[in-house]
Design a protein around this motif. Structure first.
Motif, PDB file in Angstrom:
ATOM      1  N   SER A   1       6.175  -0.653  -2.967  1.00  0.00           N
ATOM      2  CA  SER A   1       5.321   0.292  -2.230  1.00  0.00           C
ATOM      3  C   SER A   1       4.052   0.607  -3.005  1.00  0.00           C
ATOM      4  CB  SER A   1       6.098   1.585  -1.953  1.00  0.00           C
ATOM      5  OG  SER A   1       7.247   1.339  -1.176  1.00  0.00           O
TER       6      SER A   1
ATOM      7  N   PHE B   1      -6.988  -5.709   2.394  1.00  0.00           N
ATOM      8  CA  PHE B   1      -6.424  -4.847   3.439  1.00  0.00           C
ATOM      9  C   PHE B   1      -5.179  -5.491   4.063  1.00  0.00           C
ATOM     10  CE2 PHE B   1     -11.008  -3.246   4.186  1.00  0.00           C
ATOM     11  CZ  PHE B   1     -10.853  -2.283   3.200  1.00  0.00           C
ATOM     12  N   VAL B   2      -5.283  -6.762   4.419  1.00  0.00           N
ATOM     13  CA  VAL B   2      -4.181  -7.446   5.104  1.00  0.00           C
ATOM     14  C   VAL B   2      -2.977  -7.594   4.183  1.00  0.00           C
ATOM     15  CG1 VAL B   2      -3.455  -9.637   6.134  1.00  0.00           C
ATOM     16  CG2 VAL B   2      -5.676  -8.657   6.733  1.00  0.00           C
ATOM     17  N   THR B   3      -3.193  -8.063   2.946  1.00  0.00           N
ATOM     18  CA  THR B   3      -2.067  -8.277   2.041  1.00  0.00           C
ATOM     19  C   THR B   3      -1.419  -6.959   1.620  1.00  0.00           C
ATOM     20  OG1 THR B   3      -3.627  -8.435   0.173  1.00  0.00           O
ATOM     21  CG2 THR B   3      -2.896 -10.491   1.176  1.00  0.00           C
ATOM     22  N   GLY B   4      -2.197  -5.896   1.501  1.00  0.00           N
ATOM     23  CA  GLY B   4      -1.629  -4.593   1.164  1.00  0.00           C
ATOM     24  C   GLY B   4      -0.704  -4.073   2.250  1.00  0.00           C
ATOM     25  N   VAL B   5      -1.110  -4.202   3.499  1.00  0.00           N
ATOM     26  CA  VAL B   5      -0.280  -3.731   4.619  1.00  0.00           C
ATOM     27  C   VAL B   5       1.021  -4.542   4.710  1.00  0.00           C
ATOM     28  CG1 VAL B   5      -0.149  -3.601   7.138  1.00  0.00           C
ATOM     29  CG2 VAL B   5      -2.195  -2.773   5.942  1.00  0.00           C
TER      30      VAL B   5
ATOM     31  N   ASP C   1      -0.195 -11.100  -3.503  1.00  0.00           N
ATOM     32  CA  ASP C   1      -1.001  -9.977  -3.956  1.00  0.00           C
ATOM     33  C   ASP C   1      -1.663 -10.254  -5.304  1.00  0.00           C
ATOM     34  OD1 ASP C   1      -0.335  -8.630  -1.678  1.00  0.00           O
ATOM     35  OD2 ASP C   1       1.226  -7.399  -2.590  1.00  0.00           O
TER      36      ASP C   1
ATOM     37  N   SER D   1       1.540  -2.351  -3.426  1.00  0.00           N
ATOM     38  CA  SER D   1       0.871  -2.647  -2.158  1.00  0.00           C
ATOM     39  C   SER D   1      -0.269  -1.668  -1.895  1.00  0.00           C
ATOM     40  CB  SER D   1       1.884  -2.608  -1.012  1.00  0.00           C
ATOM     41  OG  SER D   1       2.878  -3.595  -1.187  1.00  0.00           O
ATOM     42  N   VAL D   2      -0.095  -0.409  -2.308  1.00  0.00           N
ATOM     43  CA  VAL D   2      -1.168   0.578  -2.179  1.00  0.00           C
ATOM     44  C   VAL D   2      -2.360   0.178  -3.047  1.00  0.00           C
ATOM     45  CG1 VAL D   2      -1.822   2.971  -2.670  1.00  0.00           C
ATOM     46  CG2 VAL D   2       0.355   2.477  -1.529  1.00  0.00           C
TER      47      VAL D   2
ATOM     48  N   LEU E   1       3.497  -3.179   2.152  1.00  0.00           N
ATOM     49  CA  LEU E   1       4.062  -1.872   2.530  1.00  0.00           C
ATOM     50  C   LEU E   1       5.142  -2.017   3.597  1.00  0.00           C
ATOM     51  CD1 LEU E   1       0.825   0.309   2.597  1.00  0.00           C
ATOM     52  CD2 LEU E   1       2.797   0.640   1.085  1.00  0.00           C
ATOM     53  N   LEU E   2       4.913  -2.891   4.548  1.00  0.00           N
ATOM     54  CA  LEU E   2       5.926  -3.112   5.591  1.00  0.00           C
ATOM     55  C   LEU E   2       7.205  -3.704   4.996  1.00  0.00           C
ATOM     56  CD1 LEU E   2       3.673  -4.529   8.469  1.00  0.00           C
ATOM     57  CD2 LEU E   2       4.700  -2.251   8.320  1.00  0.00           C
TER      58      LEU E   2
ATOM     59  N   PHE F   1      -4.210  -2.700  -1.425  1.00  0.00           N
ATOM     60  CA  PHE F   1      -5.037  -2.244  -0.306  1.00  0.00           C
ATOM     61  C   PHE F   1      -6.332  -1.615  -0.818  1.00  0.00           C
ATOM     62  CE2 PHE F   1      -6.466   0.686   2.922  1.00  0.00           C
ATOM     63  CZ  PHE F   1      -6.265   0.002   4.113  1.00  0.00           C
TER      64      PHE F   1
END
Length: 440
Positions: free
Chosen positions: A99, A184-188, A41, A102-103, A191-192, A106
């Motif tokens: 969390s 978008f991809v690295t943020g999701v 990130d 990651s937001v 979060l997971l 994104f």
């Protein structure tokens, strides 16, 4: 007769000491993956930077501001982050931080201008600030002294896994779907993984997979299993001790030198390859991964070598400082890239420099050895604050130099000089490595 024999066998099994479990290595794997995501990130902006620069019409100075924004809030958040960690413990602190950052990661994908992207980088830096103090506290709690450099090396290697093996993937996303897809991809993914951390992490005495033998092994080896979640208010009289001792200042200045090389590779390195060496995006993605792999190897070598020396009777100061100082001296060779135009030779020089940075990355193990037991989280925060001041200085300074000279030659001189300063601090200022005791 058979019943008596069975009872005897059961008695023997009860008397025979159980072998220690290996629960601590499961915890270490959680840290490793979390650190890989953390650095993925951080570095995604460097992969997207050439396209972002063209999209928003940014000059090198403005791009340097974008690169440094993360470190501004990250450095400021270190001391509060260490306090939060000491008060609420690793599980809640790291889960919340992961969390939130990651937001912010994104949301960088929906940036519509310089200002929004700058603010999102600030938010990500602030919310990532408890991450490495948490890593350090978890290792101090879960590992005996003789295994801490190895454990620090393993989770630090996660930085370079994210860089080495995921950078080509991020460049592929860039060329196939545009720069926004990277965020978008690295943020999701982050979060997971936050859900995984909250579900899987626990303190040593709360673990269902650790047995008494492993717990005693950790405690007898100096693991601070009693101090993972204190819930104490910080005594600021005690906290001032973190600025009164020569050992801490040696750590702080040394870490500034360690981190300066890292931030060159986290921010400007792909741009250096594309603009200075005129590589295509996909070619830069391939070549950029080589020094990252070297750093991955370097940090594992540094941790293994340090613990190997400690187990063979070397003093803790020698065992911990030798790989760090040698690694910083290797990092100084980055200056040599100014004296060749061969792409292969430049990548070799950069690989040696980043290998050295990886070796010096076990510097966190010194915090575990020196920090007062009640202030491990806060000490880690101050240490990381000092180190990440270079995350503000280095990208900005490189941006100014490139704007003024249209060349990276002066920038590489600065990075090498900071590495030398760090080596001298560990050699001459740090002094004897021992835990600093403070009054209750």
């Amino acid at each position: 007769m058979s019943d008596n024999l069975q009872r005897v066998n059961e008695s023997v099994l009860e008397i025979r000491p159980k072998k220690p479990t290996k629960a601590r290595y499961g915890i270490l794997m959680l840290l490793f993956i979390g650190t890989a995501i953390n650095y993925m990130d951080r570095t995604n902006i460097s992969v997207a930077a050439p396209e972002i620069q063209k999209y928003f019409h940014l000059n090198p100075t403005m791009l340097g501001l974008i690169f440094s924004a993360f470190a501004w809030s990250y450095a400021i958040g270190q001391i509060p982050g260490g306090w939060v960690l000491d008060r609420f413990g690793p599980k809640r602190t790291y889960g919340t931080a992961l969390s939130l950052w990651s937001v912010f990661t994104f949301l960088q994908g929906v940036a519509h201008g310089f200002g929004f992207l700058f603010v999102m980088r600030l938010g990500m830096g602030l919310t990532e600030s408890p991450a490495f103090p948490t890593n350090n506290k978890v290792v101090t709690s879960w590992f005996p002294q003789k295994e801490r450099a190895f454990a620090t090396g393993v989770y630090t290697a996660g930085e370079f896994v994210g860089l080495a093996f995921l950078t080509p993937f991020l460049f592929w996303l860039l060329s196939s779907f545009g720069w926004r897809s990277i965020f978008f991809v690295t943020g999701v993914i982050g979060l997971l993984y936050a859900f995984v951390w909250v579900k899987r992490y626990c303190d040593p005495k709360e673990s269902k997979t650790i047995n008494q033998a492993e717990l005693e092994y950790i405690q007898e080896g100096g693991g601070l299993t009693e101090n993972t979640r204190q819930g104490n208010k910080i005594n600021w009289h005690q906290a001032r001790e973190l600025f009164k001792h020569r050992q801490f200042w040696g750590l702080y200045i040394g870490q500034f030198g360690v981190t300066s090389t890292l931030y060159f590779f986290l921010t400007w390195f792909p741009t250096y390859l594309i603009t200075e060496k005129h590589m295509t995006i996909l070619k830069a993605g391939f070549f950029a991964s080589v020094p990252y792999i070297a750093a991955f190897i370097g940090v594992l070598c540094g941790g293994f070598w340090s613990d190997w020396m400690l187990k063979r009777g070397k003093k803790v100061g020698i065992a911990r400082k030798t790989p760090i100082v040698l690694g910083l001296l290797f990092s100084c060779c980055i200056i040599l890239a100014n004296y060749t135009s061969s792409v292969g030779l430049i990548i070799l020089i950069m690989s040696i420099a980043f290998f050295g940075q990886g070796m010096s990355g076990i510097s966190w193990s010194l915090v575990s050895e020196i920090a007062p037991a009640k202030l491990v989280g806060l000490a880690g925060g101050v240490f990381n604050f000092a180190g990440n001041l270079s995350g503000i200085v280095t990208p900005l300074l490189i941006g100014f130099i490139v704007s003024a000279t249209n060349s990276f030659s002066g920038a590489l001189l600065v990075v090498g000089g900071f590495a030398l300063m760090g080596a001298l601090s560990y050699i001459f200022l740090l002094g004897k490595v021992k835990r600093i005791e403070i009054d209750s």
